[in-house]
Design a protein around this motif. Structure first.
Motif, PDB file in Angstrom:
ATOM      1  N   ALA A 169       0.827  -1.208   0.000  1.00  0.00           N
ATOM      2  CA  ALA A 169       0.000   0.000   0.000  1.00  0.00           C
ATOM      3  C   ALA A 169       0.859   1.254   0.000  1.00  0.00           C
ATOM      4  O   ALA A 169       0.587   2.201  -0.729  1.00  0.00           O
ATOM      5  N   ASP A 170       1.926   1.275   0.794  1.00  0.00           N
ATOM      6  CA  ASP A 170       2.745   2.504   0.860  1.00  0.00           C
ATOM      7  C   ASP A 170       3.475   2.729  -0.457  1.00  0.00           C
ATOM      8  O   ASP A 170       3.597   3.861  -0.910  1.00  0.00           O
ATOM      9  N   GLY A 171       3.947   1.625  -1.064  1.00  0.00           N
ATOM     10  CA  GLY A 171       4.617   1.761  -2.354  1.00  0.00           C
ATOM     11  C   GLY A 171       3.671   2.323  -3.392  1.00  0.00           C
ATOM     12  O   GLY A 171       4.026   3.204  -4.173  1.00  0.00           O
ATOM     13  N   GLN A 177       1.132   4.221  -2.839  1.00  0.00           N
ATOM     14  CA  GLN A 177       0.833   5.632  -2.595  1.00  0.00           C
ATOM     15  C   GLN A 177       1.963   6.541  -3.078  1.00  0.00           C
ATOM     16  O   GLN A 177       1.714   7.561  -3.711  1.00  0.00           O
ATOM     17  N   SER A 178       3.201   6.155  -2.788  1.00  0.00           N
ATOM     18  CA  SER A 178       4.326   6.981  -3.238  1.00  0.00           C
ATOM     19  C   SER A 178       4.347   7.067  -4.749  1.00  0.00           C
ATOM     20  O   SER A 178       4.474   8.158  -5.319  1.00  0.00           O
ATOM     21  N   SER A 182      -2.907  -4.503  -3.440  1.00  0.00           N
ATOM     22  CA  SER A 182      -2.653  -3.610  -2.310  1.00  0.00           C
ATOM     23  C   SER A 182      -2.117  -2.275  -2.805  1.00  0.00           C
ATOM     24  O   SER A 182      -2.479  -1.224  -2.277  1.00  0.00           O
ATOM     25  N   THR A 210      -4.171   2.093  -3.026  1.00  0.00           N
ATOM     26  CA  THR A 210      -3.742   3.441  -2.669  1.00  0.00           C
ATOM     27  C   THR A 210      -3.375   4.261  -3.892  1.00  0.00           C
ATOM     28  O   THR A 210      -3.477   5.482  -3.855  1.00  0.00           O
ATOM     29  N   GLU A 264       4.674  14.741  -0.334  1.00  0.00           N
ATOM     30  CA  GLU A 264       4.431  13.356   0.060  1.00  0.00           C
ATOM     31  C   GLU A 264       5.696  12.766   0.705  1.00  0.00           C
ATOM     32  O   GLU A 264       5.629  12.116   1.748  1.00  0.00           O
ATOM     33  N   LEU A 287      -2.765   6.754   4.401  1.00  0.00           N
ATOM     34  CA  LEU A 287      -2.915   5.718   3.378  1.00  0.00           C
ATOM     35  C   LEU A 287      -4.380   5.465   3.046  1.00  0.00           C
ATOM     36  O   LEU A 287      -4.707   5.062   1.947  1.00  0.00           O
ATOM     37  N   TYR A 313      -2.536  -2.333   5.879  1.00  0.00           N
ATOM     38  CA  TYR A 313      -2.203  -3.728   5.665  1.00  0.00           C
ATOM     39  C   TYR A 313      -1.228  -4.164   6.744  1.00  0.00           C
ATOM     40  O   TYR A 313      -0.318  -3.418   7.072  1.00  0.00           O
ATOM     41  N   GLU A 336      13.599   7.421  -0.574  1.00  0.00           N
ATOM     42  CA  GLU A 336      12.388   7.803  -1.292  1.00  0.00           C
ATOM     43  C   GLU A 336      12.752   8.570  -2.563  1.00  0.00           C
ATOM     44  O   GLU A 336      12.204   8.320  -3.631  1.00  0.00           O
ATOM     45  N   ARG A 372      14.161   6.423  -5.498  1.00  0.00           N
ATOM     46  CA  ARG A 372      13.252   5.371  -5.911  1.00  0.00           C
ATOM     47  C   ARG A 372      13.646   4.781  -7.263  1.00  0.00           C
ATOM     48  O   ARG A 372      13.515   3.605  -7.514  1.00  0.00           O
TER      49      ARG A 372
END
Lengths: 353, 413, 576
Positions: free
Chosen positions: B99-101, B103-104, B125, B129, C263, C475, C479, C518, C521
């Motif tokens: 989910a976090d991946g 969203q980013s 998942s 998001t 973000e 979010l 999960y 981040e 990436r």
């Protein structure tokens, strides 16, 4: 003073309640499971053997943690990766030997070669790790080497991923190790499990004798007791530490091959979870204590294998094996509540008693 | 001295900025007026048509991402890399399988107004998001492999207009697997195992529900954890219910351990094993060894001359077979997207393209009888473009254990 | 006279060269060179992959020249060249070996492309020759750089670093500047799908940074010294002024950064919150907690269960939710975390050090396993998690997108920083630090260990729970996989990298360990590899952290000076 006493006893009462209720749940669950009659003696003996085989591997890895901890008072978080590096590298040897048919014809020689490569790789990685990452930090505050070790753990994982790829590699099947022995329809044990258990037992015995009976072992215990005094006594502390890393890594390398023969899969991430489990096993038995690591490993293996069924199935918990790690850690907490330094207590040197 | 230096310097910098700003003078006479309700993308004559992917291209699930990415690239190659005279530019984000991946990656894509459409994500998942963000920015998003039923269920918070998929909904795959087991294999009792991933958990639930509905019994619904290696205890527990089939729609390496160890547990020697597309990977049969012989896998099934041609292109481009089973879905998703852009784009005399975002969305939803690799695709109003016809059941044999891949299809609904 | 002072240490240079060579071979075999070769730094001129190798060689030459102290200029250059040559020889050996046997059967990255890159596409023998010459030349260049006077040397290094960084972050710049601004700066970047700076852009960046840096160092400004030289009332004005400036920047940051970087800022902010909490437990009180993620998870799950709209009996739904809004659930989440902190804290009261570490690690895992389990699935969603988590709202202002959520995260961080600062110098803060230094002595001087420990756990858990609650709302879905051990390890690493016990250190640490991954990436495959290497390097070169607490820094330096030769000499090598 009185108030402090009161509060501490309150805490103790709370701990006893926590411990007691865990034991209560375990007992109720066990009785309910056994009374349900769903599992025969054959099943129970199977669960036990699975647990012992898995536990033997944990114990072998745990020895590396315990040895290093006993000497340096440092958690070598990257030990799981030392384990992985050996098994992963030896895959290529095993695969080549298997494809050429050598492993089928001369299983003993072939397996020896695989073990040798695995142990050599693990030892190389561990020695480099010690020299580059740990030795400069020997006098740093306790957390600094821990973070270094965590960093080394990531670094090694992803280095080997880069080397050999991210896929899964399957170890060849060794014909001699296929099949199983059955006694009286009650106990059934696979040959590979026998090999794992026996090899683990022998290696541990050898290590114990080495540490307790030889001169080098004595030096190790001396360094564990007090590095400065040991140095004054003419012991080369650096050499002893390197030696410790070598022994721990060799055991991890051997454990890696045993693991790979049993589960027939290697990949770059394979060291992480066994590493954590072995660390848990070392603490469970009393970190720094060699028989403790063996005992801790076996306990952990058996809890994981028998625990979910015995404790939870009777209580009607769905999918109990999902919770096996939770059971293992709960047992750890339980044991540490009653024996705060593990089952056998800590210290390499005092283990003799 | 130093003051003068500063002065000279700032003059240089300022001058260069001003010069640069003036250089590409804006083209005059642009009669196009955007009337689209959620905006337009304007593509200058020398600019490219920008589409993006959000796939899991790193970590343990990277085989899924690489697979889809290859499909997208081949689809673009097939267009000659050009659309309406503009080059197609593909950029991408790693959405991971979390989910976090999602969203980013979603945020980053949504922030780039030049993107026309997105192909992704691989995992449900991540879709959960990413889809509100990407669709919120007006883009259309087509997933090649997110299969969770919630994503196209309008009563569920995860449903977002503008999110479509060429992947088959779990409801199809679970149903087909259960029907195959009950009707074709004629087994009456089954056990299922999942690994705590949302995908496997949902799929085995559908399987169990349908299997019961058909009249079979489910002896156990068990679960393991990612990272487990010793599956014998859980298999022993399952063996006490003596199921005729075990359905474990999980991934590698846990699935490999499961298959290999099942045959070693007493009471399960003759039990049929069945996995799903998580194990539909070239490395699985070798890893599971002899135990995989006779095992069934449900998964995407694509065949025909067009597909053979695709595979030939793949081999020429990347060498070796595709690492997973969703490349054709990604290829179709890209083609649907490109076809829709072609349909709605308005071109000025100087070559400038204008794509209305709502118009594009409508065009994608209106896709009907699209001749894709995965069959004739018709998108429904909730975004499901696959109907489950491109699913099949495969049986593994000695050949696959020896390295042949993919296996021939065994049964199709 | 110079001659006898100078140590002409050929073996030393060779050794250094071989170590660097091993590094270069490692980087090649891991696959970085090949993958990064496709990523331009200066479009069409030099790629990131090439730069990696060049940098290794350059550094080898630099260090070799540094070791050759007191010698003549030429000897130093020779030394650098030798080191470069030795390193290049390792790479050449790899290429030659690869051309004879198929290394690829084992090392997947030992591909023909790699050899092509290393041999400049000139065939094996000629290529290896060129490689050796180039390596020696780069080694000499490294030595030359070393021999520059300190000020121009710094300028060259700083300007190069800027150039590299801008080349690396090209895509981010594009996103941040947005469509119009980027058109203005288009000439600075590669065109037609080529990434990195353009040649003009690179030269300009280098020149501008070099000039500015050179001028700046000429004036030799030290802000702190300058402030101290002012009269007291002016000092106060400066301090308030800079504070106001920081506040203004913090407040307008989302508008400056744009959506995506906001973000990223939020992700960093959540780690700052986690770090501040863990800093109390580990940094102040010295209790090693490896299961800190447990409280993060509890905060997130309480927020999720309390606010979700997805209630029912179907798949992906949970059976009961009180249907609170965000603001009602937030205190509940923090309270639940505090409670969990105390309850989990009690059994570990008597454990020390590493026992504590493994038991807390176990707690973290237990919470995660329970969250994922089918056992609790009806109540907290199992592996399907919880969807439809509530969003905070004040009037019509909703914290539902990065640029608005930023203020919520910022408020949380400011609150946590404020509380941490106040606690640090309070009675309880001193008790924590006493306990950290020596538990027995602390108890002997009358500190109630039980109360002190539990307070540390509870406060730490509160921040973590707050972070988790905001995370869940950010979010919109939770999960169980989000609450892995990696979060605990990250949080611990960031406070140690930042400087244990130091509050600004936590922020710096979060920027470095949560922000950089981040931003990088794009280099996903090697992110954790670099992360691990950076952690190791950091601990070896600067064990006190990036922004250490004053007392701690002094302690470490005393230890290094007074300690035995090994660590001291290593530290000296590292910090030169």
């Amino acid at each position: 003073m009185r108030r402090a006493l009161e509060r501490i006893s309150l805490i103790d009462v709370f701990m006893w309640i926590v411990g007691g209720s865990i034991i209560g749940i375990v007992l109720v669950g066990s009785v309910a499971t056994i009374r349900s009659g769903q599992y025969s003696i054959r099943h129970w003996s199977d669960f036990l053997i699975f647990g012992v085989a898995q536990g033997s591997v944990y114990a072998l890895i745990a020895l590396g943690y315990t040895l290093v901890y006993g000497i340096l008072r440092m958690i070598n978080f990257a030990h799981g990766e030392v384990f992985m590096s050996g098994a992963y590298t030896a895959f290529f040897v095993a695969d080549a030997l298997s494809k050429s048919g050598f492993l089928g014809q001369n299983p003993l020689l072939g397996l020896l070669a695989v073990f040798a490569v695995s142990m050599a790789t693990s030892v190389t990685v561990a020695v480099i790790l010690e020299r580059v990452a740990y030795r400069p930090l020997r006098r740093a505050p306790r957390l600094v080497p821990l973070i270094t070790a965590i960093g080394a753990s990531f670094f090694l994982q992803y280095t080997f991923r880069g080397f050999y790829g991210s896929g899964f590699k399957s170890y060849p099947e060794v014909p001699v190790l296929q099949g199983s022995w059955v006694w009286g329809g009650i106990v059934s044990i696979q040959r590979i499990q026998v090999l794992v258990i026996v090899a683990a037992g022998l290696l541990m015995l050898a290590l114990y004798t080495y540490v307790q009976r030889t001169r080098a072992g004595k030096a190790m215990r001396a360094v564990s007791e007090d590095k400065d005094v040991a140095a004054l006594m003419g012991i080369n502390v650096d050499a002893v530490i390197v030696q410790t890393f070598i022994i721990g890594a060799a055991l991890a390398g051997a454990a890696g091959v045993l693991y790979a023969l049993m589960f027939r899969q290697v990949h770059f991430f394979m060291g992480f979870f066994p590493g954590i489990k072995a660390f848990t096993a070392a603490v469970l038995g009393g970190i720094g204590n060699i028989p403790g690591a063996m005992l801790g490993g076996l306990f952990l293996g058996i809890f994981e294998s028998v625990g979910p069924i015995l404790f939870l199935d009777g209580l009607g918990v769905p999918a109990p094996y999902q919770l096996k790690d939770a059971i293992a850690f709960t047992m750890l907490v339980l044991i540490l509540i009653f024996r705060p330094t593990g089952i056998l207590g800590e210290r390499l040197a005092r283990a003799k008693a | 001295m130093s003051k003068r230096m500063y002065l000279t310097l700032s003059v240089i910098v300022l001058a260069s900025i001003v010069l640069a700003a003036c250089a590409p003078s804006a083209p005059t006479a642009a009669p196009f007026v955007c009337t689209d309700t959620i905006g337009c993308v304007d593509i200058a004559p020398d600019a490219s048509v920008h589409i993006a992917y959000a796939l899991t291209v790193s970590g343990a699930t990277s085989f899924l991402g690489e697979d889809s990415k290859g499909g997208i690239e081949i689809a673009i190659d097939d267009k000659g890399g050009k659309l309406l005279g503009h080059t197609i530019e593909l950029t991408g984000e790693d959405s991971g399988c979390s989910a976090d991946g999602g969203q980013s990656a979603g945020t980053k894509l949504a922030a780039d107004p030049t993107i026309v459409g997105v192909v992704g994500t691989n995992c449900s998942s991540a879709s959960r998001t990413a889809s509100p963000l990407v669709t919120g920015a007006g883009m259309v998003m087509i997933s090649p492999s997110a299969t969770n039923p919630d994503l196209s269920n309008p009563d569920h918070p995860d449903y977002h207009v503008g999110y479509l998929r060429t992947a088959h909904n779990d409801l199809f795959q679970g149903r087909i697997a259960a029907q195959f087991a009950f009707n074709e294999l004629k087994v009456k009792s089954a056990a299922t195992i999942h690994d705590g991933s949302p995908y496997a958990e949902s799929l085995q639930n559908v399987f169990a529900d349908v299997f019961k509905e058909l009249g079979g019994t489910i002896t156990a619904q068990e679960a393991v954890n990612v990272g487990d290696v010793d599956m014998k205890p859980v298999l022993t527990k399952i063996s006490t219910g003596s199921p005729e089939i075990i359905y474990f729609p999980i991934f590698e390496p846990e699935g490999d351990f499961m298959a290999a160890q099942a045959k070693e547990v007493s009471g399960l020697e003759d039990t049929i094993l069945m996995g799903a597309d998580g194990l539909f990977a070239v490395s699985f049969p070798g890893a599971a060894g002899q135990a995989a012989v006779g095992m069934y896998l449900s998964g995407p099934y694509v065949a025909g001359a067009a597909y053979d041609e695709f595979i030939a292109k793949w081999k020429a481009k990347f060498g070796g077979p595709p690492p997973s089973g969703f490349h054709a879905h990604a290829y179709d998703a890209t083609n649907i997207l490109l076809a829709a852009i072609e349909k709605v784009a308005v071109q000025d005399a100087d070559g400038t393209l204008h794509v209305g975002r709502q118009a594009l969305r409508d065009a994608v939803y209106a896709t009907k009888d699209f001749n894709g690799l995965t069959g004739k695709l018709t998108c429904d109003v909730y975004g499901d473009c696959a109907t489950g016809e491109a699913l099949g059941v495969f049986k593994l044999t000695e050949a696959e254990v020896g390295g042949a891949w993919p296996p021939p299809v065994f049964w199709q609904p | 006279m110079k001659a006898d002072k100078y140590r002409f240490t050929v073996p030393d240079a060779m050794r250094l060269g071989l170590i660097s060579g091993a590094g270069a071979v490692l980087v090649s075999l891991v696959g970085m060179v090949k993958v990064f070769n496709e990523r331009g730094i200066i479009a069409g001129v030099v790629s990131l992959g090439q730069i990696m190798i060049l940098l290794i060689l350059l550094i080898a030459g630099y260090i070799a020249a540094r070791r050759a102290t007191g010698g003549s200029r030429w000897a130093g250059l020779l030394q650098g060249g030798l080191a470069g040559l030795a390193a290049g020889a390792c790479l050449a050996a790899l290429v030659l070996l690869g051309s004879v046997i198929n290394l690829r059967a084992m090392f997947v990255s030992a591909s023909p492309e790699l050899y092509k890159i290393l041999t400049f596409d000139q065939g094996v023998v000629t290529g290896a020759g060129i490689l050796l010459v180039v390596s020696a030349a780069v080694g000499v260049a490294g030595a030359l750089l070393r021999q520059l006077p300190s000020r121009p040397r710094r300028t060259v290094i700083v300007a190069s670093v800027w150039m590299l960084t801008l080349g690396l972050l090209q895509e981010l710049l594009r996103l941040t500047l947005g469509g119009d601004a980027i058109r203005v700066f288009r000439w600075m970047f590669g065109t037609g799908g080529q990434k990195g700076l353009s040649i003009v852009g690179a030269v300009l960046v280098f020149a501008v940074v070099a000039v500015v840096h050179y001028q700046w160092t000429a004036r030799n400004v030290n802000p702190r010294a300058w402030t101290r030289s002012l009269p007291p009332d002016r000092q106060r004005a400066v301090r308030w002024g800079s504070l106001a400036l920081v506040a203004l920047i913090l407040f307008s940051l989302p508008n400056i950064l744009g959506v995506y970087l906001s973000e990223v800022a939020n992700a960093i902010g959540l780690f700052v919150l986690l770090g501040l909490g863990l800093n109390i437990v580990v940094g102040f009180a010295g209790l090693l907690d490896l299961g800190y993620v447990a409280f993060f998870a509890i905060g997130a799950y309480v927020m999720g269960v309390a606010t979700t709209t997805a209630v029912g009996t179907g798949s992906g739904l949970i059976v009961y939710s009180p249907g609170f809004n965000f603001w009602q659930a937030l205190p509940l989440a923090v309270l639940a975390s505090v409670l969990a902190g105390v309850i989990l804290g009690i059994p570990v009261l008597k454990m020390r050090g590493d026992y504590l570490a493994i038991v807390t690690l176990g707690f973290g895992e237990i919470i995660r396993i329970l969250a994922i389990s089918d056992f609790l699935k009806p109540y907290i969603g199992g592996s399907q998690g919880i969807v439809g988590v509530g969003v905070g709202q004040i009037g019509s202002f909703a914290f539902d997108e990065p640029q608005s959520l930023y203020y919520l995260v910022l408020a949380g961080c400011l609150l946590a920083a404020f509380v941490s600062t106040r606690l640090k110098d309070s009675r309880i803060g001193r008790a924590w630090m006493a306990m950290r230094e020596d538990e027995d002595v602390a108890q002997a001087i009358g500190i109630d260990l039980v109360k002190t420990k539990l307070l540390a756990f509870a406060t730490g858990a509160a921040f973590s729970g707050l972070s988790g609650a905001i995370f869940a709302s950010k979010l919109g879905s939770i999960y169980p996989h989000s609450f892995s051990l990696l979060i605990s390890i990250n949080a611990l690493s960031l406070i140690i990298v930042g400087g244990m016990g130091s509050i600004p250190g936590v922020i710096i640490g979060a920027l470095a360990l949560a922000g950089l991954p981040e931003l990088l990436r794009e280099f996903a495959e090697f992110r954790l590899l670099v992360y691990g290497a950076a952690l190791m390097a950091m601990m070896l070169l600067r064990p006190e952290g990036l922004w250490p607490e004053e007392t701690r820094r002094r302690e470490l330096h005393d230890a290094a000076e007074g300690g035995e030769s090994e660590p001291a000499s290593e530290a000296a090598v590292g910090t030169n």
